[in-house]
Design an enzyme around this catalytic site. Structure first.
Site, PDB file in Angstrom:
ATOM      1  N   TYR A  67       0.837  -1.199   0.000  1.00  0.00           N
ATOM      2  CA  TYR A  67       0.000   0.000   0.000  1.00  0.00           C
ATOM      3  C   TYR A  67       0.870   1.246   0.000  1.00  0.00           C
ATOM      4  O   TYR A  67       1.727   1.432   0.869  1.00  0.00           O
ATOM      5  CB  TYR A  67      -0.897  -0.020   1.234  1.00  0.00           C
TER       6      TYR A  67
ATOM      7  N   TYR B  58      -5.911   5.331  -7.142  1.00  0.00           N
ATOM      8  CA  TYR B  58      -6.130   5.267  -5.696  1.00  0.00           C
ATOM      9  C   TYR B  58      -7.531   4.713  -5.450  1.00  0.00           C
ATOM     10  O   TYR B  58      -8.508   5.442  -5.436  1.00  0.00           O
ATOM     11  CB  TYR B  58      -5.979   6.667  -5.096  1.00  0.00           C
TER      12      TYR B  58
END
Length: 390
Positions: free
Chosen positions: A297, A341
């Site tokens: 991430y 995103y």
């Protein structure tokens, strides 16, 4: 599951379908429609129909409820539905929830989804606005009056300490940005397709919150991503090789807050990811050397480095060199800095593609993929693997 014992979930469920909308800055349609498009695409990919689905999982902060998505997608009765807290920290946890339901016989086919207009609608990067009073808000109240109003400013505190402790410069963070954008440049689905960057580009980008520059920060994206989870046995009869859930874990550390855990003894690590790492290694029996691809991430570059260190791929303060040397293929889709995103759900999808052999930046012989979720918050992670019996 205990934080001290191996669990029994591994190998009992698999991701069998992935689907997404296009990734854009202005989708021109509702978040519900994005969710339904992604769900239908994932079911088509899995060779299943809406009538096969009996479970739905998403995050909090998603405006499209499970029952509304189910109705709009033509899904009928549900025996399982669940929402996981803490924003991007929930991405891998949605898959864990689905696997738990399948393993327990509560549901047969579970769809995990995330969809939002995060650029044209509510922008998380705009910071704290009109927040309702809450216990979480009390923690934020110690930071907001001093100007720490955005996620970038919260991460900058830990990033500054990391550089100071290990005698590094912001170029350390640039290594992550360059790798992500290099992969995004060859990914047609990525927003930054065809636009790689160099360390010089990183150093020339404007400050956002020192020591973070613009190219240390992820995008803001409109789009949707969905995943389909079912049992390994059923997966073997479906069109694509299953991405077996070898291990799944959630983690919250001591003195945990949402992005503002500044009162811990040490700001150079991510204790919540340490909890996840220990459980993934314990349950899978693997170690860093057994991982072929890392999908970590990357809402902000510094936390990619600290994740590598928490998982034991390298020692404290050594992750920038680890990345620069290319010792582990990272974020082969371009990550959230380069592709989109989607709070990490697109990262899970990339892990599945690597195991199928269909990634645009395919790692030869990829058989074990580590995927992680949002950092700085209670988080989650997965190890996905090829089906040894397929």
């Amino acid at each position: 599951m205990s934080v001290r014992a191996k669990d029994s979930l591994g190998g009992r469920a698999a991701v069998v379908g992935i689907g997404a909308t296009e990734f854009s800055k202005d989708s021109g349609r509702s978040e519900l429609r994005l969710a339904v498009e992604a769900v239908r695409a994932a079911l088509d990919d899995a060779g299943l129909t809406p009538g096969d689905v009996d479970g739905m999982v998403t995050f909090t902060m998603d405006t499209s409820p499970e029952i509304t998505v189910a109705q709009a997608a033509g899904i009928g009765e549900l025996s399982f539905f669940s929402r996981v807290h803490y924003g991007g920290g929930a991405a891998c946890a949605t898959v864990q929830q689905a696997a738990l339901a399948v393993a327990a016989g509560v549901a047969d086919v579970v769809v995990c989804y995330r969809a939002f207009n995060e650029r044209s609608g509510r922008r998380f990067g705009s910071g704290v606005q009109r927040r309702q009073p809450s216990a979480e808000g009390a923690a934020l109240g110690w930071a907001l009056p001093f100007g720490l109003l955005t996620p970038a400013s919260w991460v900058a505190m830990a990033a500054r300490r990391y550089l100071h402790t290990y005698g590094l410069t912001p170029e350390a963070f640039g290594q992550v940005a360059v790798v992500d954008r290099t992969h995004a440049a060859t990914n047609p689905a990525a927003y930054f397709h065809g636009r790689p960057i160099t360390l010089a580009d990183h150093a020339a980008s404007r400050w956002i919150a020192e020591p973070l520059r613009l190219l240390d920060c992820c995008q803001e994206t409109d789009g949707g991503q969905a995943l389909v989870v079912t049992s390994v046995e059923r997966a073997r009869d479906l069109p694509h090789p299953p991405a077996v859930i070898v291990a799944a874990a959630q983690g919250a550390g001591r003195a945990q807050e949402q992005m503002t855990s500044f009162y811990r003894d040490d700001l150079t690590g991510l204790p919540e990811m340490g909890v996840v790492a220990r459980q993934l290694w314990r349950t899978s029996g693997l170690r860093p050397a057994g991982i072929d691809v890392g999908i970590l991430y990357d809402h902000f570059t510094p936390f990619v480095l600290t994740q590598l260190e928490e998982f034991g791929f390298c020692g404290p303060g050594e992750a920038a060199d680890f990345v620069a040397e290319g010792r582990l293929p990272l974020n082969t889709h371009g990550g959230q800095l380069g592709e989109a995103y989607l709070h990490g759900m697109n990262g899970v999808a990339e892990g599945v593609r690597q195991l199928r052999g269909s990634s645009v930046n395919q790692v030869r012989g990829a058989g074990r993929v580590l995927v992680t979720s949002g950092t700085g918050v209670p988080t989650s992670g997965l190890i996905l693997g090829s089906d040894d019996r397929s």
